[in-house]
Design a protein around this motif. Structure first.
Motif, short mmCIF file in Angstrom:
data_model
loop_
_atom_site.label_atom_id
_atom_site.label_comp_id
_atom_site.label_asym_id
_atom_site.label_seq_id
_atom_site.Cartn_x
_atom_site.Cartn_y
_atom_site.Cartn_z
N GLY A 66 2.50 4.75 -12.04
CA GLY A 66 1.58 5.72 -12.19
C GLY A 66 0.92 6.03 -10.89
N TRP A 67 1.74 6.03 -9.68
CA TRP A 67 1.26 6.51 -8.19
C TRP A 67 1.67 7.94 -8.12
CZ3 TRP A 67 2.98 1.76 -4.60
CH2 TRP A 67 2.32 0.67 -5.10
N GLY A 68 0.85 8.41 -7.10
CA GLY A 68 1.26 9.84 -6.54
C GLY A 68 2.71 9.62 -5.81
N GLN A 69 3.13 10.54 -5.66
CA GLN A 69 4.75 10.56 -4.89
C GLN A 69 4.84 11.96 -3.94
OE1 GLN A 69 8.23 12.05 -7.45
NE2 GLN A 69 6.81 11.79 -9.32
N GLY A 119 0.83 -1.30 -0.06
CA GLY A 119 0.01 -0.18 0.13
C GLY A 119 0.68 1.16 0.06
N LEU A 120 2.20 1.11 0.34
CA LEU A 120 3.20 2.25 0.38
C LEU A 120 4.33 1.67 0.13
CD1 LEU A 120 3.33 5.23 1.35
CD2 LEU A 120 3.90 4.31 3.51
N VAL A 121 5.24 2.63 -0.84
CA VAL A 121 6.55 2.38 -0.94
C VAL A 121 7.19 3.56 -0.14
CG1 VAL A 121 8.68 1.97 -2.58
CG2 VAL A 121 6.26 0.92 -2.98
N ILE A 122 8.14 3.14 0.75
CA ILE A 122 9.01 4.48 1.35
C ILE A 122 10.41 4.14 1.14
CG2 ILE A 122 8.66 3.47 3.58
CD1 ILE A 122 8.43 6.45 4.74
N LEU A 123 11.13 5.28 0.52
CA LEU A 123 12.50 4.77 0.54
C LEU A 123 13.42 6.21 0.69
CD1 LEU A 123 13.55 4.87 -3.28
CD2 LEU A 123 11.12 5.14 -2.45
N GLY A 124 14.62 6.10 1.03
CA GLY A 124 15.40 7.35 1.02
C GLY A 124 15.39 8.25 -0.34
N LYS A 125 15.26 9.56 0.00
CA LYS A 125 15.34 10.32 -1.26
C LYS A 125 16.36 10.46 -2.28
CE LYS A 125 17.76 14.53 0.60
NZ LYS A 125 17.47 16.06 0.76
N GLN A 126 17.72 9.72 -1.90
CA GLN A 126 18.85 9.58 -2.46
C GLN A 126 19.94 8.80 -1.86
OE1 GLN A 126 19.61 14.07 -1.89
NE2 GLN A 126 21.45 13.39 -1.98
N GLY A 155 13.04 7.05 -6.49
CA GLY A 155 11.65 7.21 -6.14
C GLY A 155 10.78 7.86 -7.12
N GLN A 156 11.35 9.06 -7.88
CA GLN A 156 10.48 9.51 -8.92
C GLN A 156 10.40 8.79 -9.99
OE1 GLN A 156 12.99 10.65 -7.07
NE2 GLN A 156 13.02 12.96 -6.83
N MET A 157 11.26 7.93 -10.30
CA MET A 157 11.20 7.05 -11.63
C MET A 157 10.21 5.80 -11.18
SD MET A 157 15.05 6.57 -13.10
CE MET A 157 15.70 7.89 -14.04
N LEU A 158 10.29 5.39 -9.98
CA LEU A 158 9.39 4.29 -9.58
C LEU A 158 7.92 4.71 -9.73
CD1 LEU A 158 8.77 1.48 -8.35
CD2 LEU A 158 9.24 2.58 -6.22
N ALA A 159 7.64 5.99 -9.12
CA ALA A 159 6.38 6.55 -9.07
C ALA A 159 5.74 6.72 -10.49
CB ALA A 159 6.26 7.91 -8.32
N ALA A 160 6.80 7.12 -11.30
CA ALA A 160 6.20 7.29 -12.84
C ALA A 160 5.97 5.96 -13.52
CB ALA A 160 7.22 8.13 -13.72
N LEU A 187 -1.79 12.50 -0.80
CA LEU A 187 -1.60 11.34 -1.95
C LEU A 187 -2.77 10.31 -1.69
CD1 LEU A 187 2.02 11.19 -1.73
CD2 LEU A 187 0.91 12.54 -3.17
N LYS A 188 -3.28 9.76 -2.78
CA LYS A 188 -4.02 8.83 -2.35
C LYS A 188 -3.26 7.22 -2.54
CE LYS A 188 -8.27 10.23 -5.17
NZ LYS A 188 -9.44 10.08 -6.12
N LEU A 189 -3.72 6.43 -1.57
CA LEU A 189 -2.97 5.42 -1.68
C LEU A 189 -3.12 4.29 -2.64
CD1 LEU A 189 -2.67 4.58 2.10
CD2 LEU A 189 -0.74 5.49 0.77
N PRO A 190 -2.21 3.61 -3.29
CA PRO A 190 -0.99 3.37 -3.07
C PRO A 190 -0.27 4.52 -3.52
CG PRO A 190 -1.47 1.91 -4.80
CD PRO A 190 -2.68 2.61 -4.13
N ALA A 191 1.04 4.77 -2.90
CA ALA A 191 1.88 6.08 -3.19
C ALA A 191 3.24 5.57 -2.90
CB ALA A 191 1.29 7.14 -2.29
N VAL A 192 4.19 6.60 -3.46
CA VAL A 192 5.67 6.49 -3.17
C VAL A 192 5.89 7.60 -2.57
CG1 VAL A 192 7.89 6.19 -4.27
CG2 VAL A 192 6.02 5.20 -5.39
N VAL A 193 6.64 7.33 -1.26
CA VAL A 193 7.40 8.70 -0.40
C VAL A 193 8.93 8.46 -0.42
CG1 VAL A 193 7.28 9.58 1.81
CG2 VAL A 193 5.33 8.73 0.76
N THR A 194 9.79 9.58 -0.55
CA THR A 194 10.98 9.69 -0.24
C THR A 194 11.37 10.24 0.95
OG1 THR A 194 11.72 11.26 -1.59
CG2 THR A 194 11.25 9.49 -2.75
#
Length: 248
Positions: free
Chosen positions: A136-139, A111-118, A128-133, A168-175
């Motif tokens: 097709g999830w919000g980031q 339901g959520l992917v959370i990872l370091g910003k870099q 993180g940005q590429m994964l969200a793209a 952001l609607k879940l599922p989403a990507v957060v860095t």
């Protein structure tokens, strides 16, 4: 809700980096490795979500050599439930990492992917940005606060002008950014327990992802030594020096 946390094995941030004499890269022989500090924050946040009853399972993912298993175990020692190790000795660029993670997300359905910003080794700030793209999830990037609500997540971001909160609607990507939390230390009993937790061994080929590098490193060099400063006798002299240097 399942939370997926990608983590990376990097040269420890306390280690002074040395460049190889031929300029072909960084010398990593006999140096200490650890989990990327931004990813440590992501793991801590996922564990806190689980402790708060917002998440039911925390799954770690790492892509790297056999020794990256230690990175997974360190994350599981502070509370992650299991791990996935995509084994490869090759350098995997951010796009290939994102493609592998997208395949894992399709299998795990978090339901959520959370990872370091870099990562502190290449400082790409892209995965993180590429994964969200790709998904097709919000980031929500550079998160300094994460709050799960019904079917959505509120992410407070650090931006140039201060703080910005996005929903952001879940599922989403957060860095994650540095000020999101302070990672805990693993206790000895939990370190021992982590050795028995499940780690699934995979390869990039298992996910049908080509990890052939798209970039070529031409040369690696240390930054130039900083020049010594000078003392000035007055504010007008300081302003004149700054004008001469093109700062003002």
């Amino acid at each position: 809700m399942k939370v997926l946390v990608p983590v990376k094995r990097v040269v420890d941030y306390n280690v002074k980096i040395r460049v190889k004499p031929d300029g072909s890269g960084v010398d990593v022989a006999n140096v200490k490795f650890s989990m990327n500090p931004f990813d440590e924050i992501a793991v801590e946040e996922a564990i806190r979500l689980k402790e708060a009853g917002k998440a039911t399972e925390v799954v770690l993912v790492t892509i790297g050599p056999a020794k990256a298993d230690e990175t997974l175990r360190s994350g599981m020692a502070i509370g992650a439930d299991r791990g996935i190790h995509v084994k490869t000795d090759e350098l995997v660029e951010p796009l290939a990492v994102a493609k592998i993670l997208a395949k894992i997300v399709a299998e795990e359905a978090p339901g959520l992917v959370i990872l370091g910003k870099q990562a502190i080794d290449d400082d790409s700030n892209q995965t993180g940005q590429m994964l969200a793209a790709l998904l097709g999830w919000g980031q929500g990037t550079f998160a300094s606060k994460v709050e799960i609500t019904e079917g959505s997540v509120d992410v407070t971001r650090e931006v140039d002008g201060g703080l910005q909160t996005v929903t952001l609607k879940l599922p989403a990507v957060v860095t994650t950014d540095l000020r999101l939390n302070e990672p805990r230390y693993a206790s000895l009993p939990n370190i021992i327990k982590a050795k028995k937790k499940e780690v699934a061994a995979k390869t990039p080929a298992d996910y049908g992802v080509d990890i052939t590098p798209r970039l070529e490193v031409l040369k690696t060099a240390e930054p130039p030594a900083r020049k010594a400063g000078i003392k000035v006798g007055s504010v007008p002299e300081l302003l004149e020096k700054l004008k001469t240097a093109g700062v003002l």
